[in-house]
Design an enzyme around this catalytic site. Structure first.
Site, PDB file in Angstrom:
ATOM      1  N   ALA A  14       0.844  -1.205   0.000  1.00  0.00           N
ATOM      2  CA  ALA A  14       0.000   0.000   0.000  1.00  0.00           C
ATOM      3  C   ALA A  14       0.872   1.246   0.000  1.00  0.00           C
ATOM      4  O   ALA A  14       1.928   1.268  -0.618  1.00  0.00           O
ATOM      5  CB  ALA A  14      -0.975  -0.030   1.172  1.00  0.00           C
ATOM      6  N   SER A  15       0.461   2.281   0.723  1.00  0.00           N
ATOM      7  CA  SER A  15       1.138   3.575   0.609  1.00  0.00           C
ATOM      8  C   SER A  15       2.524   3.614   1.236  1.00  0.00           C
ATOM      9  O   SER A  15       3.264   4.576   1.029  1.00  0.00           O
ATOM     10  CB  SER A  15       0.270   4.674   1.220  1.00  0.00           C
ATOM     11  OG  SER A  15      -0.885   4.882   0.426  1.00  0.00           O
ATOM     12  N   THR A  16       2.908   2.573   2.004  1.00  0.00           N
ATOM     13  CA  THR A  16       4.293   2.540   2.484  1.00  0.00           C
ATOM     14  C   THR A  16       5.262   2.399   1.299  1.00  0.00           C
ATOM     15  O   THR A  16       6.422   2.792   1.389  1.00  0.00           O
ATOM     16  CB  THR A  16       4.516   1.379   3.464  1.00  0.00           C
ATOM     17  OG1 THR A  16       4.234   0.132   2.804  1.00  0.00           O
ATOM     18  CG2 THR A  16       3.610   1.513   4.685  1.00  0.00           C
TER      19      THR A  16
END
Length: 631
Positions: A321-323
């Site tokens: 995801a956004s990591t």
């Protein structure tokens, strides 16, 4: 006449005497020959046979090495176990002996007979294990009736005991009886049927060091197989003691924070690669494996939908995801696609062809640069960067950052994850890569899969200035005398593919995630403590716009929540990766766990900055159009 008779009698007696002497001599010759055959020609064979009847070799199990945490707190110990065995050669009528044993030990005779049948092929003068860890009451009963139980022996063995129960269970692992395949693999190391070996965790990966070397004794026994005296002893060599990099207090804190929450937590020293805590939730009690468990208990464990037998830190594969935007930011800056001053306008969506890719923030972020994009986790900004980079350049940077590859942590069964390329998709699916797929890849969705440990290694490298360390679980190994034979020194395996200037830009963005007004993890802010991090919300299933409900009722359809963080920026001492399965928002579920863990490790007593309220999180919203589900 009388003289003639006397002479005849004497000759007759003389003849009889000679005949008798001949027979006696022949008897002595036969006896002598037989003695020569037995003592000279066949003497060696009969000597061995005699010794086998009265002299036995008994194995001495080596004490298994102990397992400690980094501070010397005991995690895995040994305790004595009284194992009940039978030597069939000495048991007389085995069925009668087993019938008495069943009565005295309160063990069903059918169970004892099944052990005998399972031990077929074992020489009759070697013990067949009937029951492990019989307990002191049964031991006393057998000792009282020992003379009624020929061939029954009690063997004292070392049995593993995990002093902290579930604490660090996925790290220490557990032991079990050696399988046929393992016996074949370890046969040159002196392993035997019935031995216990490491099955998981450090118990397995360090088996050859923990095991030690088997000893033995030569004993003389009587006709009933009872030991009369010990003739010779070769002492067993204890296994090496292992000190882990785990901090027991931090480990217990992490487990407490994850209690009842499926997921994974891993904390790492950014300067050495030492793993400070590793939690996979739910866990299990390794002591239950030592005494043996029923098929029902085992099936309950392996069929649990939350997978307690899986170490999710190294085996769980999840969309980052956004990591993953950390990687996209590094690639964009290094490739010159963007710089510190590049801005894109985010109206809350990005139109590509006939499809609309939404940002998690419906109202949009407005005009953002790279720092603001990281702080607010703006999907639209990274859509633009992903389109300009392409999947293959992104994959190159992701691989150089340690994603989609083994970290080579000193534990078994580590998963590799997946970083897709255009070539991979064509080989795997037989269709070419579509440019629109770059948008989802750039924000860590699509085919991307990583492990929590890989994200911790990446986060630690961002914290320490760009050095990728191999994560270590074993700090050192010592002999029983306390001599160090191995030390787990830091091992550099690479460097982030980024200049110091561009890395500082990324680090600034991660600082703003928790400290900026628009940061998605302001809930992790603690006054007086510098925490930098990145949230992520990995969607499990697409959601149609017409549903009108952003929450998914069924737990297994909810998004996974991520938060990676480190502290302090100027003197990084800890890096953390938290993954909460189906936790929805990284800011709401994962970030508070990381915050409390970092606070404890840093010895910080402050409280969260309650003057700020966290956003729901960087939730990528999927809508379904004619072309399929898109972000």
């Amino acid at each position: 006449m009388d003289k003639y008779l006397d002479t005849a009698d004497r000759n007759w007696y003389k003849h009889r005497l000679v005949t008798a002497m001949i027979y006696v001599m022949l008897a002595f010759v036969v006896l002598g020959g037989r003695l020569f055959q037995l003592q000279v020609l066949e003497g060696e064979e009969f000597r061995r046979f005699s010794e086998n009847q009265s002299i036995r070799l008994q194995s001495i199990e080596p004490p298994r090495g102990l397992i400690f945490d980094r501070k010397g707190n005991l995690l895995a110990d040994n305790r004595p176990s009284f194992d009940l065995s039978i030597i069939l050669k000495d048991a007389g009528p085995a069925e009668m002996t087993l019938e008495k044993l069943s009565k005295y030990a309160d063990i069903p005779k059918s169970q004892l007979m099944s052990k005998i049948r399972a031990g077929r092929g074992i020489p009759s003068y070697k013990p067949v294990l009937l029951k492990q860890d019989i307990g002191r009451d049964v031991l006393a009963a057998i000792e009282v009736h020992r003379f009624d139980l020929p061939g029954i022996v009690i063997e004292v063995r070392q049995k593993r005991f995990y002093a902290q129960g579930r604490t660090a269970a996925h790290v220490t692992g557990y032991m079990g009886e050696i399988s046929a395949a393992e016996l074949s693999y370890w046969k040159d190391m002196g392993y035997r049927t019935g031995d216990f070996v490491g099955k998981f965790g450090v118990e397995k990966s360090s088996e050859r060091f923990l095991r030690g070397k088997r000893g033995g004794r030569q004993v003389e026994v009587n006709a009933k197989g009872q030991v009369i005296r010990v003739l010779r002893t070769v002492d067993a060599e204890p296994g090496q003691n292992i000190f882990l990099t785990i901090d027991q207090e931090l480990q217990q804190k992490a487990e407490l924070l994850m209690e009842g929450i499926p997921g994974a937590v891993v904390a790492m020293d950014p300067g050495t690669g030492h793993i400070l805590a590793m939690v996979s939730s739910p866990s299990f009690d390794p002591n239950t494996f030592i005494g043996g468990m029923s098929h029902r208990e085992w099936n309950a464990l392996i069929s649990d939908p939350f997978r307690p037998m899986e170490n999710k830190v190294i085996q769980g594969e999840y969309p980052p995801a956004s990591t993953y935007k950390i990687v996209t930011a590094i690639a964009g800056l290094e490739e010159g696609v963007i710089n510190r001053n590049t801005t894109y306008f985010c109206p809350g969506y990005h139109r590509y062809g006939n499809n609309i890719f939404r940002c998690w923030k419906r109202s949009g972020h407005g005009s953002v640069d790279i720092v603001k994009a990281l702080a607010g986790s703006c999907d639209v900004f990274f859509y633009q960067v992903g389109l300009r980079l392409g999947v293959d350049r992104l994959a190159d940077y992701a691989g150089a950052c340690g994603l989609g590859t083994l970290t080579h942590v000193d534990l078994n069964h580590e998963a590799r994850g997946l970083i897709p390329t255009s070539e991979w998709k064509e080989k795997r699916m037989g269709v070419p890569w579509q440019k629109g797929e770059n948008l989802s890849i750039a924000i860590g969705q699509g085919y991307n899969l990583v492990t929590p440990l890989q994200m911790a290694v990446l986060t630690a490298a961002v914290a320490n200035g760009g050095i990728l360390y191999r994560p270590l679980i074993v700090k050192k190994r010592e002999t029983v005398e306390g001599r160090t034979v191995y030390r787990g020194d830091r091992e550099i395996v690479g460097r982030l593919p980024v200049s110091r200037k561009n890395l500082d830009i990324v680090r600034k963005g991660l600082w703003e995630v928790t400290h900026g007004r628009a940061g998605t993890a302001r809930v992790a802010r603690v006054r007086g403590l510098g925490i930098s991090g990145k949230t992520g919300t990995a969607q499990v299933v697409s959601r149609k716009r017409k549903s009108g409900d952003r929450r998914v009722r069924s737990l297994h359809l909810k998004s996974h929540a991520w938060f990676v963080a480190y502290a302090e920026p100027d003197d990084p001492r800890i890096a953390v990766a938290v993954l909460v399965e189906h936790g929805e928002h990284g800011s709401g579920t994962a970030a508070p766990i990381a915050r409390e863990l970092i606070k404890m490790f840093m010895g910080f007593q402050g409280v969260p900055d309650v003057s700020v309220v966290s956003d729901p999180g960087d939730v990528p919203v999927l809508y379904e159009f004619s072309g399929g589900p898109f972000f």
